[in-house]
Design an enzyme around this catalytic site. Structure first.
Site, PDB file in Angstrom:
ATOM      1  N   HIS A   1       2.239  38.091 -18.686  1.00  0.00           N
ATOM      2  CA  HIS A   1       1.063  38.938 -18.951  1.00  0.00           C
ATOM      3  C   HIS A   1       1.578  40.133 -20.079  1.00  0.00           C
ATOM      4  CE1 HIS A   1      -0.213  37.313 -14.982  1.00  0.00           C
ATOM      5  NE2 HIS A   1      -1.451  37.640 -15.544  1.00  0.00           N
TER       6      HIS A   1
ATOM      7  N   HIS B   1     -12.970  39.068 -17.399  1.00  0.00           N
ATOM      8  CA  HIS B   1     -12.040  38.400 -16.384  1.00  0.00           C
ATOM      9  C   HIS B   1     -12.693  38.152 -15.020  1.00  0.00           C
ATOM     10  CE1 HIS B   1      -8.048  37.616 -14.410  1.00  0.00           C
ATOM     11  NE2 HIS B   1      -7.585  37.947 -15.776  1.00  0.00           N
TER      12      HIS B   1
ATOM     13  N   ASP C   1      -1.264  36.585 -20.942  1.00  0.00           N
ATOM     14  CA  ASP C   1      -2.337  36.711 -20.570  1.00  0.00           C
ATOM     15  C   ASP C   1      -3.104  38.136 -20.467  1.00  0.00           C
ATOM     16  OD1 ASP C   1      -2.759  33.935 -20.199  1.00  0.00           O
ATOM     17  OD2 ASP C   1      -3.240  34.111 -18.235  1.00  0.00           O
ATOM     18  N   ASP C   2      -4.355  38.330 -20.475  1.00  0.00           N
ATOM     19  CA  ASP C   2      -5.012  39.639 -20.133  1.00  0.00           C
ATOM     20  C   ASP C   2      -4.993  40.686 -21.215  1.00  0.00           C
ATOM     21  OD1 ASP C   2      -5.031  38.428 -17.910  1.00  0.00           O
ATOM     22  OD2 ASP C   2      -4.390  39.753 -16.691  1.00  0.00           O
TER      23      ASP C   2
ATOM     24  N   HIS D   1      -9.644  34.159 -22.852  1.00  0.00           N
ATOM     25  CA  HIS D   1      -9.331  34.487 -21.481  1.00  0.00           C
ATOM     26  C   HIS D   1     -10.658  35.104 -20.806  1.00  0.00           C
ATOM     27  CE1 HIS D   1      -6.908  34.499 -17.695  1.00  0.00           C
ATOM     28  NE2 HIS D   1      -6.710  35.805 -17.804  1.00  0.00           N
TER      29      HIS D   1
END
Ligand SMILES: [Zn+2]
Length: 244
Positions: free
Chosen positions: A205, A114, A59-60, A110
């Site tokens: 991540h 955020h 993620d991210d 995603h």
């Protein structure tokens, strides 16, 4: 090959750095999401079927160091990855996105920047999903059809808008908790090695400060291969489309 309501995994993964209060919140959140997913079988997922296969998710990102490091390792080990990128980081590092895609990984959504989507109104959620989609499409020529909501925060409103926008929501069943123990290769890897179950979706991540994740991932891949797990992407694991 759908998951079926009979095989829903509790979310696992430990950290020694969270306060008791934060850990309690995490446990409550996991129980809440388990109940949420249990009642909504085909639109939101925590895990795949009871077969000897798992999916790795990151993620991210993207960033300029850790994401390329993970992509390189996955390629060397012939293992697919599932990357949940934010729109804002896709716009910053389009070459990394393209390289990640061209090396056989899925590029998934995603959100744009955020935000906790449960705190947004209907229009804001829809716009956020579409803005992220446009950023990804501009680079790889495909619109994703899988969304991981930031922090995993998903409610019936978010799920309904995501569904309207053409998305399934995919969370995770096995959390490395790498963000709480960024420099602890062993804890990150052990969270997976000690807890792995058939059909797990593993959360890590891929951002510049997660410098231990390439080493941890190497240990994870070695051990899970030794245990004869097959590494698959989320399309294969869940029987859903990655792109629209
Ligand atoms: Zn995130």
């Amino acid at each position: 090959m759908t998951r079926g309501p009979d095989y829903l995994l509790e979310i696992k993964g430990l950290s020694q750095t969270l306060t008791d209060e934060k850990w309690e919140c995490m446990v409550m959140w996991r129980k809440k999401m388990f109940e949420f997913v249990r009642n909504r079988n085909e639109s939101v997922f925590l895990n795949g079927p009871d077969k000897k296969m798992i999916a790795l998710s990151f993620d991210d990102g993207p960033d300029l160091t850790v994401t390329p490091g993970i992509v390189k390792l996955l390629k060397e080990r012939n293992v697919p990855g599932n990357f949940f990128f934010t729109g804002i980081n896709v716009e910053k590092h389009p070459q990394v996105v393209l390289n990640t895609y061209q090396n056989g990984n899925l590029i998934l959504s995603h959100s744009y920047k955020h935000d906790d989507m449960t705190s947004l109104d209907n229009d804001e959620i829809y716009m956020d999903i579409k803005k992220t989609e446009a950023a990804i499409e501009k680079v790889i020529g495909l619109k994703p059809a899988i969304l991981r909501t930031p922090y995993g925060e998903t409610d019936s409103k978010v799920l309904s808008i995501a569904t309207q926008a053409g998305y399934k929501v995919v969370l995770w069943s096995l959390d490395t908790l790498d963000w709480t123990q960024k420099h602890d290769v062993n804890m990150i890897a052990q969270n997976v090695i000690s807890n792995v179950r058939n059909g797990d979706i593993i959360l890590m991540h891929s951002l510049e400060d997660f410098t231990s994740n390439v080493s941890a991932l190497s240990l994870i891949i070695d051990e899970l291969k030794r245990q004869s797990f097959e590494f698959v992407n989320l399309e294969t694991l869940l029987g859903i489309k990655a792109y629209q």
